[in-house]
Every structure is written in C-alpha cells, then in structure tokens.
Design a protein around this motif. Sequence first.
Motif, PDB file in Angstrom:
ATOM      1  N   SER A  37       0.798  -1.297  -0.076  1.00 49.08           N
ATOM      2  CA  SER A  37      -0.007  -0.204  -0.062  1.00 49.08           C
ATOM      3  C   SER A  37       0.704   1.326   0.050  1.00 49.08           C
ATOM      4  CB  SER A  37      -0.793  -0.052   1.283  1.00 49.08           C
ATOM      5  OG  SER A  37      -0.319   0.123   2.447  1.00 49.08           O
ATOM      6  N   SER A  40       0.242   3.875  -3.091  1.00 45.38           N
ATOM      7  CA  SER A  40      -1.132   4.417  -3.107  1.00 45.38           C
ATOM      8  C   SER A  40      -1.072   5.478  -1.897  1.00 45.38           C
ATOM      9  CB  SER A  40      -2.182   3.398  -2.978  1.00 45.38           C
ATOM     10  OG  SER A  40      -2.179   2.670  -1.695  1.00 45.38           O
ATOM     11  N   HIS A  41      -0.201   5.406  -1.009  1.00 42.93           N
ATOM     12  CA  HIS A  41      -0.083   6.626  -0.038  1.00 42.93           C
ATOM     13  C   HIS A  41       0.908   7.454   0.024  1.00 42.93           C
ATOM     14  CE1 HIS A  41      -2.909   3.433   2.078  1.00 42.93           C
ATOM     15  NE2 HIS A  41      -3.547   4.499   2.775  1.00 42.93           N
ATOM     16  N   THR A  97      -0.820   9.467   6.423  1.00 45.32           N
ATOM     17  CA  THR A  97      -0.195   9.039   5.358  1.00 45.32           C
ATOM     18  C   THR A  97       1.109   9.485   5.511  1.00 45.32           C
ATOM     19  OG1 THR A  97      -0.936  10.202   3.798  1.00 45.32           O
ATOM     20  CG2 THR A  97      -2.211   8.028   4.108  1.00 45.32           C
ATOM     21  N   THR A 160      -5.667  -3.018  -1.409  1.00 50.43           N
ATOM     22  CA  THR A 160      -4.694  -2.563  -0.691  1.00 50.43           C
ATOM     23  C   THR A 160      -4.514  -0.928  -0.746  1.00 50.43           C
ATOM     24  OG1 THR A 160      -2.834  -2.727  -2.456  1.00 50.43           O
ATOM     25  CG2 THR A 160      -2.959  -4.742  -1.101  1.00 50.43           C
ATOM     26  N   THR A 161      -5.701  -0.363  -0.955  1.00 56.98           N
ATOM     27  CA  THR A 161      -5.576   1.109  -1.311  1.00 56.98           C
ATOM     28  C   THR A 161      -6.790   1.462  -0.520  1.00 56.98           C
ATOM     29  OG1 THR A 161      -7.229   0.901  -3.119  1.00 56.98           O
ATOM     30  CG2 THR A 161      -4.981   0.858  -3.532  1.00 56.98           C
TER      31      THR A 161
END
Length: 388
Positions: A37, A40-41, A97, A160-161
């Motif tokens: 992940s 995406s972060h 994040t 995973t997002t």
Amino acid sequence: MNEHATVASRTSVWVPVTGLTIFAIASGYLMSLLPLSLVSHNIPTYAASWLASIFYVGLLLGSMLIEPIIKRIGHRMAFIAFISLLAVSVGIMAVYTSLSVWLAARFVAGIAVAGIFVVIESWLLIGDSKEERAKNLGLYMTSLYGGTTVGQFGIGLFGTTGMMPFMVVMALLAMSMMPAFMAKNAKPAVEEHISLTWKQILGLSKPALIGCLVSGIVMGSIYGLLPLALRISETTSNNDQIGVLMAATVLGGMSIQPIVGKLSCRMSKSLLLALVSILGVFAMGIYQLDQNYVTHIIALALLGMSAFALYPIAITLACDGIESASIVSATQIMLFSYSVGSALGPVAAQYFMRHSLGLMGFFFVVLLATAIYMLFVSMKTKPSVIAE
C-alpha cells in the motif's frame, strides 16, 4: 501443579487460542498490506524495509517491558491491553499517511505485538512436562500460522488502497479481544512469576538463543519484504498471485507444526533445528533454479516449513528444565533474541535485494550458516541429547 489447576488450565486454553487465531488473521492481512500500500499512500517503496525494522525495534523494546505488566494485571487483561494498543496504531496509519507517522505507529505496534506474543506463549507453555509444552506450543503455532494464512487472502478481498483495509484489520483486532472479555475467570494454571537471574539467563541454551535470533532474521524479512520481492518478480503479475504465494509460505509453516511438536520430544532439538534449516536451503535452491510459478509456490511452502519451525523448536529447547513460574521470563528473553534478528534482518536483506542474489539468496545464506552451526552443536552434545 494441583489437579484443579491442571483442569482449569485446560479449560481456559480456548481463550488465548481463539483470540490468537483472530489476531493472526488481522496480522497476516496487515503484514502483506503495508508494503503493497506504500505507493497508493505516496510513500516510497524503499520505506518497506524501514517500516519492518522499526516494527521489530519496537518488538525488541517491548520484549524487555512485558513481564512486569503481566505480573501486575494478569495474562487476560494484558492481552486485551496489548490488542487495544495495536488497534490504535492501525487506526493512526489509516488516518495519517506521512512516513514519519507510519514509522512511529509501527514502533508502537511492535511493542504491542511483543506483549501479545509473550502473553500467549507463556500462557500456553506453563505446564508440568515437555510433552504438554510441546503440544500447547504446536497448538499455538498452528493457530498463529493458520490465521495468518487466511489473512493473506484479504489482499484479494479488500485490496490494498484507501482506508477500508485498515478498518477491516481494526475490526478483526476488536473481535480477537472478545474471548478474553467473555471468559473473565480464564487464566494460566500458575499465577506466580519469577524472574530469571543473570546467571540463569547466561545459562540458557545457546542453540535456543541462536535459533530464535535466526528465526527473527528470516521471519522479519518474510513479513517485511517478501510481498515486495514477489511484486517485482517476473513470475508474479498481480495481487492475487502474491496473495497465493504468501499464503503458500504461511500454510507450509502451519502444516509442519504437528510434525515439529512430535519430533521435538523424540530427537535432539539442535539436530532438528539443523534439519529444518537444510530444508530452507533446499527450498531456495529450487526457487532459484526454476522460474515457474507453480514451482515457486512449492518452494515458498518449503521455505515456510523451514522458517516457521525454527522458533517453536528453539523456544521449547530454551524452556526445557525451567520451572513453570519462570516461563514468562524465559519467553521474554527468547522474544528479545527473536526481536534482535527481526530488527536486523530486513536491513541486511535489503542489501541483498539490490544485487543479483535477491531476497531468496539472503535466505539461502542465512539458513545454510544456521544448518552448519546446528549440525556442529548436535554432534558435540550428542551424549546429553538422549536424556531429552
């Protein structure tokens, strides 16, 4: 231990085992979720090794702090407290994040997981005989790895997002506390806890300490870097395949636990540590020689058998001859050794990943060195092993 205590301990075993199984599902999903992940972060992928290492630094610190907490509030409440702390760390990662926040959260998570492990291991290892301890630890490892295997499929189910995966993990952690909440009288058979002296600590089995150290090196790298290594592999193309390969690794580790439990009572544990290390060397040889996806599933299942067998063999070796009242202290020391390896493993493995050997080459080297050491130890101590 009296008869009443023995019956009580047996009837309360379902509490730590059930809670552990649900925790393991959440932990298994989170294990693969974090490295996958990062992009995406907006967190760089190189941070995977640092997130793994800071987690195990927390595990290392936590392993030195757990015993007084268990003495003060007992196993049941300690389990609830540490699960709650872990859930809070996951919630923080879901909301923020920033890499620095994630590093801090994983450090706290490491402390919490150290507490969970010491609580469960000492709860199940308190017993009158080697056979009972081996049986309970086999149950512990099967529940842990079985739950972790199921957790791998969360990658395909929840992705995973976004925040959803973290919310799922938090919900599972909340569920894992329910058995301890419902069984208010559940507790181990022995409530008295005695700390080991420095002399006793120095007298603990050296192969046991080395076994826990190597287990930490390998397991820390599997948890922290294997999903990332599989993503950049030519044989995997999507999250579902990564989930299958991770599940094969953990399922292999789970499948060998009953065998390990029986063999550890019938043969030299140092020789058994050598044999499972050789199995891992063989697995990595297969992985490197054949790039077929199915072959990699088999190889990683064998790696799981090897890596996941090291810790239970080593910790039962360490607890041989130790009174039940000192089990909490002994498991804390073994977890400390495991944590040292877990903190160093991902950093060393990251170096191998920058070169042609890769992560699998790292496993090959570490397990080969371990096998050679344990073989020498088993030959040196052969006469005393028969007494086991």
